[in-house]
Scaffold this active site. Structure first.
Site, PDB file in Angstrom:
ATOM      1  CG  LEU A  19      -2.123  -0.931   1.157  1.00  0.00           C
ATOM      2  CD1 LEU A  19      -2.718  -1.134   2.542  1.00  0.00           C
ATOM      3  CD2 LEU A  19      -3.181  -0.411   0.207  1.00  0.00           C
ATOM      4  CG  ASP A  38      10.036   0.104   3.533  1.00  0.00           C
ATOM      5  OD1 ASP A  38       8.840  -0.003   3.209  1.00  0.00           O
ATOM      6  OD2 ASP A  38      10.710  -0.854   3.972  1.00  0.00           O
ATOM      7  CG  ASN A  91       1.366   2.180   4.536  1.00  0.00           C
ATOM      8  OD1 ASN A  91       0.298   1.613   4.350  1.00  0.00           O
ATOM      9  ND2 ASN A  91       2.528   1.657   4.139  1.00  0.00           N
ATOM     10  CE1 TYR A 162      -2.376  -4.732  11.589  1.00  0.00           C
ATOM     11  CE2 TYR A 162      -4.628  -5.563  11.547  1.00  0.00           C
ATOM     12  CZ  TYR A 162      -3.597  -4.847  10.952  1.00  0.00           C
ATOM     13  OH  TYR A 162      -3.795  -4.238   9.733  1.00  0.00           O
ATOM     14  CE  LYS A 166      -3.140  -1.268  11.472  1.00  0.00           C
ATOM     15  NZ  LYS A 166      -2.367  -0.171  10.839  1.00  0.00           N
ATOM     16  CB  THR A 196      -0.158  -5.491   2.068  1.00  0.00           C
ATOM     17  OG1 THR A 196      -0.624  -6.117   3.280  1.00  0.00           O
ATOM     18  CG2 THR A 196      -1.157  -4.438   1.613  1.00  0.00           C
TER      19      THR A 196
END
Length: 293
Positions: A19, A38, A91, A162, A166, A196
């Protein structure tokens, strides 16, 4: 080159693949100058090379977004290299999936660090820059774009860490939107469904490319136009929202709201609650089912 993000400077984390790569390419195609962050220098460089071949401007950054000091350096580099900063796209993420009773402390801490702390660190430095500029009388068009997921909205079996991270990002987004509006900053979240590195194994069959050449619903590039719009000047009046997007379908999530209330006007007894709560629960719509349940 001109477009919706002409001359806007954007930091995208996790932009070497998936993404994030799609966002960086789309932002650059619309005129943005992009810091491609990254931890994988090779993939980040590939994204930057592709942007440059298309006539855009981008730089590689491999700093650790979970370090507050390193995150500050990312923001300072954007300002030194491109002269300004307009948007942060948070992201980058990882998964350490296990059933709750099998989660280790390391599984929990690492996911929290990359997702929740990573969202905090860069956004904090960016917001401080924008606030200082606003207080000095300068024009600010700041954008924070956070990444949640369906797991954050309703939970996901095997992803307690996770899901919690989130969900925390959604609450963080609401607070950012409320506090930062006065400085010309918006904060929104997206909850994308796409193919992804985090989904290609768990959802390999569901998310595989169509063999007939039809519309690829889970192509990460499908999400990029939303991110471009949120990073642009066009979204100035939109803040505190979470957009769910999958393929060609987009919606605005309807989060937790206070439901119907019973008021006694005095303290409840346990016996009274034993009578009242089952009736109140029965009249309240249940939450969406947790993924995988």
């Amino acid at each position: 080159m001109s477009g919706f993000c002409q001359n806007r400077v954007v930091i995208v984390t996790g932009a070497g693949s998936g993404l994030g790569r799609g966002y960086a390419l789309a932002l650059a195609a619309e005129g943005a100058r992009v810091i491609v962050n990254d931890i994988n220098e090779q993939t980040a460089a590939q994204t930057v090379d592709e942007i440059r071949r298309a006539g855009g401007e981008a730089r590689v950054d491999t700093r650790d977004i979970t370090s507050y000091e390193a995150a500050g350096r990312i923001v300072r580099d954007a300002l030194e290299i491109f002269g300004d900063l307009h948007a942060v796209v948070n992201n980058a993420g990882i998964c350490r999936d296990r059933m709750f009773v099998s989660l280790t402390e390391e599984d929990w801490d690492r996911v929290m660090a990359v997702h929740l702390k990573g969202h905090f660190c860069i956004s904090s430095h960016a917001a401080k820059y924008w606030r200082a500029r606003a207080k000095a009388g300068g024009a600010v068009s700041g954008r924070i774009i956070n990444t949640s997921s369906g797991a954050g909205l309703q939970g996901s079996v095997g992803q307690a860490n996770y899901s919690a991270a989130k969900g925390g990002i959604l609450s963080l987004t609401l607070v950012q939107a409320a506090e930062l509006a006065r400085y010309g900053i918006t904060a929104n979240a997206i909850a994308p469904q796409a193919r992804t590195g985090m989904t290609e194994e768990v959802f390999a069959d569901m998310m595989k490319k169509p063999e007939d050449g039809g519309f690829d619903v889970f192509d990460p590039a499908n999400v990029a136009p939303l991110v471009v719009w949120l990073a642009s000047a066009c979204s100035a009046e939109v803040t505190g929202r979470c957009f769910e997007i999958c393929g060609g379908e987009i919606s605005v999530a309807d989060g937790w709201r206070s439901g119907e209330a019973l008021s006694k006007g005095a303290r409840w007894t346990v016996a009274e609650l034993d009578q009242a709560l089952p009736r109140l629960i029965a009249r309240t719509p249940p939450a969406q089912k947790v993924y995988g349940s």
